[in-house]
Design an enzyme around this catalytic site. Sequence first.
Site, PDB file in Angstrom:
ATOM      1  N   ASP A  63       0.853  -1.190   0.000  1.00 20.98           N
ATOM      2  CA  ASP A  63       0.000   0.000   0.000  1.00 20.98           C
ATOM      3  C   ASP A  63       0.885   1.234   0.000  1.00 20.98           C
ATOM      4  O   ASP A  63       1.639   1.475   0.955  1.00 20.98           O
ATOM      5  CB  ASP A  63      -0.898  -0.024   1.239  1.00 20.98           C
ATOM      6  N   TYR A 154      -9.962  14.385  -6.465  1.00 18.99           N
ATOM      7  CA  TYR A 154      -8.992  13.830  -7.408  1.00 18.99           C
ATOM      8  C   TYR A 154      -8.226  14.960  -8.094  1.00 18.99           C
ATOM      9  O   TYR A 154      -6.999  14.927  -8.195  1.00 18.99           O
ATOM     10  CB  TYR A 154      -9.706  12.959  -8.431  1.00 18.99           C
TER      11      TYR A 154
END
Length: 261
Positions: A63, A154
């Site tokens: 991750d 985003y």
Amino acid sequence: MIVSGGTFGIGRAITLGLASRGHKVVAFGLEAAQVSSVAEAAIPGLRNELASRKLEATILEADVSRASDVKRVVDTAIETYGRLDAVVNNAAIGPLGTVLDTDEDLFDRVVSVNLKGPYLMSRMAIPHIKRQGGGSIVNIGSGAGWGKPNMAVYSATKGGLHTLSAAMAYDFIYDRIRVNTVIPGGGGIVSGMSLGRVGGDQSRLGKGSPGTAAGRVATGDDIANVVAFLLSPEAETLSGTVIDVGCFANQGGPVPPKPAG
């Protein structure tokens, strides 16, 4: 070199493209599907593809938003190949939404992957790259980095990544570490994120998009080719650059729809 988010979509194409050019690659991603993405369980397929093409790469599950995972990836690269010359910061998630329908937990997750991830990767990799006398970092940006509707968080993270790239290019120019940004575009690029936005239906990707100067939509291989160039000695003077692959986002885009007829 290390490729984050290198097991699916654009990252997968980058991993295969670099391995086919003889680079020693450590690629990593998560096997569980992330928010707004259909990318999952991709590592076995990538390993099979590498084997079928007689290519070599080290593939890990990790991750990018977890410092301990990033350290493990960097340590693996050093232990396996003895050095680290380059990083491709590709891992990202891109849920749609305005600030009104993006809750705080989702905001934090997008920032942790899209902005903190490249920060962690660069912070842990740069000392090794400096010891090798220099190298290259390529950040995968987005046309959304200049703002797009229904992509508030985003867009914010990709805009942040663009300016982080520029700042890092200044900070490490005298260490011979080049930092550049690649912007995918043109519509139709297959990624976990893009497929997630069309319910996993690949046939819907690219419809109505302007495509590229090649007369077609862009592919992951197109992105991989530009990344490979930026990592190569042929690009040794380039730092702080932004290369749009088919979308003109850095130059006042987007490209208007193709006229009918």
